[in-house]
Design an enzyme around this catalytic site. Structure first.
Site, PDB file in Angstrom:
ATOM      1  N   ARG A 102      26.081 101.583  52.692  1.00  0.00           N
ATOM      2  CA  ARG A 102      25.494 102.835  52.191  1.00  0.00           C
ATOM      3  C   ARG A 102      26.615 103.621  51.545  1.00  0.00           C
ATOM      4  NH1 ARG A 102      21.463 107.126  55.001  1.00  0.00           N
ATOM      5  NH2 ARG A 102      20.077 105.491  54.280  1.00  0.00           N
ATOM      6  N   HIS A 129      17.334 102.682  46.753  1.00  0.00           N
ATOM      7  CA  HIS A 129      17.166 102.544  48.211  1.00  0.00           C
ATOM      8  C   HIS A 129      16.145 101.420  48.473  1.00  0.00           C
ATOM      9  CE1 HIS A 129      17.513 103.385  52.315  1.00  0.00           C
ATOM     10  NE2 HIS A 129      17.013 104.595  52.403  1.00  0.00           N
ATOM     11  N   GLN A 132      14.348 100.901  51.982  1.00  0.00           N
ATOM     12  CA  GLN A 132      13.300 101.884  52.258  1.00  0.00           C
ATOM     13  C   GLN A 132      12.007 101.479  51.556  1.00  0.00           C
ATOM     14  OE1 GLN A 132      13.391 104.944  54.195  1.00  0.00           O
ATOM     15  NE2 GLN A 132      11.203 104.638  53.871  1.00  0.00           N
ATOM     16  N   ASP A 219      10.326 113.335  48.535  1.00  0.00           N
ATOM     17  CA  ASP A 219      11.664 113.222  49.129  1.00  0.00           C
ATOM     18  C   ASP A 219      12.367 114.569  48.930  1.00  0.00           C
ATOM     19  OD1 ASP A 219      14.045 112.233  50.189  1.00  0.00           O
ATOM     20  OD2 ASP A 219      14.607 111.117  48.382  1.00  0.00           O
ATOM     21  N   CYS A 259      10.394 109.272  53.040  1.00  0.00           N
ATOM     22  CA  CYS A 259      11.423 108.379  53.577  1.00  0.00           C
ATOM     23  C   CYS A 259      12.163 109.005  54.753  1.00  0.00           C
ATOM     24  CB  CYS A 259      12.401 107.985  52.477  1.00  0.00           C
ATOM     25  SG  CYS A 259      13.168 109.411  51.677  1.00  0.00           S
ATOM     26  N   ARG A 287      10.920 100.191  58.751  1.00  0.00           N
ATOM     27  CA  ARG A 287      12.297  99.895  58.317  1.00  0.00           C
ATOM     28  C   ARG A 287      12.860  98.739  59.145  1.00  0.00           C
ATOM     29  NH1 ARG A 287      15.392 103.774  55.836  1.00  0.00           N
ATOM     30  NH2 ARG A 287      16.821 102.018  55.576  1.00  0.00           N
TER      31      ARG A 287
HETATM   32  N1  NVA Z   1      17.198 110.827  48.421  1.00  0.00           N
HETATM   33  C1  NVA Z   1      17.687 110.919  49.771  1.00  0.00           C
HETATM   34  C2  NVA Z   1      17.152 109.783  50.595  1.00  0.00           C
HETATM   35  C3  NVA Z   1      17.575 109.805  52.027  1.00  0.00           C
HETATM   36  C4  NVA Z   1      17.072 108.622  52.785  1.00  0.00           C
HETATM   37  C5  NVA Z   1      19.207 110.908  49.745  1.00  0.00           C
HETATM   38  O1  NVA Z   1      19.795 110.124  48.991  1.00  0.00           O
HETATM   39  O2  NVA Z   1      19.819 111.694  50.480  1.00  0.00           O
HETATM   40  N1   CP Z   2      15.253 107.047  55.147  1.00  0.00           N
HETATM   41  C1   CP Z   2      16.541 106.794  55.477  1.00  0.00           C
HETATM   42  O1   CP Z   2      17.227 105.990  54.878  1.00  0.00           O
HETATM   43  O2   CP Z   2      16.972 107.487  56.567  1.00  0.00           O
HETATM   44  P1   CP Z   2      18.473 107.634  57.050  1.00  0.00           P
HETATM   45  O3   CP Z   2      19.208 108.440  56.023  1.00  0.00           O
HETATM   46  O4   CP Z   2      18.373 108.349  58.363  1.00  0.00           O
HETATM   47  O5   CP Z   2      19.070 106.270  57.219  1.00  0.00           O
END
Ligand code: NVA
Ligand code: CP
Length: 300
Positions: A102, A129, A132, A219, A259, A287
């Site tokens: 990540r 992502h 997800q 989101d 998400c 997930r």
């Molecule tokens: N768009 C959000 C998704 C989190 C799972 C982010 O990147 O923070």
């Molecule tokens: N939806 C998602 O990826 O959650 P986290 O940021 O908690 O991993």
């Protein structure tokens, strides 16, 4: 399929095959059927951003499959002190069977795959992502039975989620409409691809997007790494919210998805969130199953 870097690398059939395996793994888990498809396999999990779901579902998932997950915070790795990704990739390939990462830049994930010799899984970048969205597709199929001709409407930022959902929806023959403010559109190339390959619409009108939707998705207004833009975005995104008033334009059996983490009162009201908590938390649970399927496909 050697890696999971972004959904656009996968064919429609490859996605379906992951979803079918995910369904099977979910069934086995619910019925107490233990399996160790990944006995002795080691997954390194590099995190340059915070996570609840991704971290816990990958770590639990590899454990349930008989393998072992190593949590690698970038602040503890040399990568956090500037060691190049191409060196990190070659070193980790000597120890591990797979890497989940990540991070911010999609290029870092692609480079990890390019220079390493083991499968790489994208656990979220600023661009995509995919994990997800595999869980999201799995959940939609559970609730709706099939994908063809469903309308998905996404309300909010044209971010990593919008990019990946657009690809996932179009690949499974759903229509995809996004309502976002000017200047917050998804990736231009992906929008072009979507328009060429399916039923894709972009609008600034939230009600128009929601009209007749089978699946509503939203989101956060400010993703991880965009904290500095928070105040500007809170201003620019006013009205880009799923609420009790505009949800009436959707089909009566609409699913609402998120998400997570969610910001109640911003992209979704607390009322709509709680009314649809069942599907939102089924989505979060999935997930685990979807990523177990991805790991089995890539690491076995
Ligand atoms: N768009 C959000 C998704 C989190 C799972 C982010 O990147 O923070
Ligand atoms: N939806 C998602 O990826 O959650 P986290 O940021 O908690 O991993």
């Amino acid at each position: 399929m050697r890696h999971l870097l972004k959904l656009s690398d996968l064919t429609r059939e490859e996605i379906l095959s992951i979803l079918n395996l995910a369904d099977q793994l979910k069934f086995e888990r619910e019925n107490g059927i233990k399996n160790d498809y990944l006995k002795g396999k080691k997954l390194g999990m590099i995190f340059q951003k915070a996570s609840t779901r991704t971290r816990v579902s990958f770590e639990t998932g590899i454990y349930e499959l008989g393998g072992y997950g190593l949590f690698l915070s970038s602040s503890d790795l040399q990568i956090g002190r500037g060691e190049p990704v191409e060196d990190t990739a070659r070193v980790l390939s000597r120890y591990l069977d797979g890497i989940m990462i990540r991070t911010f830049a999609q290029k870092e994930v692609e480079d990890l795959a390019k220079y390493g010799t083991i499968p790489v899984i994208n656990g979220l970048t600023d661009y995509a992502h995919p994990c997800q969205v595999l869980a999201d597709l799995m959940t939609i199929r559970e609730y709706k039975g099939a994908f063809k001709d469903l309308k998905m409407a996404y309300i909010g930022d044209g971010n990593n989620m919008a990019n990946s959902l657009m690809v996932g929806a179009i690949k499974q023959e759903m229509s995809f409409t996004i309502a976002c403010p000017k200047g917050y559109e998804p990736d231009k190339d992906l929008m072009e691809w979507a328009a060429k390959n399916g039923n894709f619409k972009i609008t600034e009108d939230v009600e128009e997007a929601i009209n007749g939707a089978d699946v509503l998705y939203t989101d956060v207004w400010a993703s991880m790494g965009m904290e500095k833009e928070k105040a500007v975005r809170e201003h620019d995104f006013v009205g880009y919210q799923i609420n009790g008033k505009n949800i009436k334009y959707a089909k009566h059996d609409v699913m609402v998805m998120h998400c997570l983490p969610a910001h109640r009162g911003e992209e979704i009201t607390a009322e709509v969130f709680e009314d649809h908590a069942k599907e939102i938390f089924d989505e979060a649970e999935n997930r685990l199953h979807a990523q177990k399927a991805v790991m089995v496909k890539l690491l076995k």
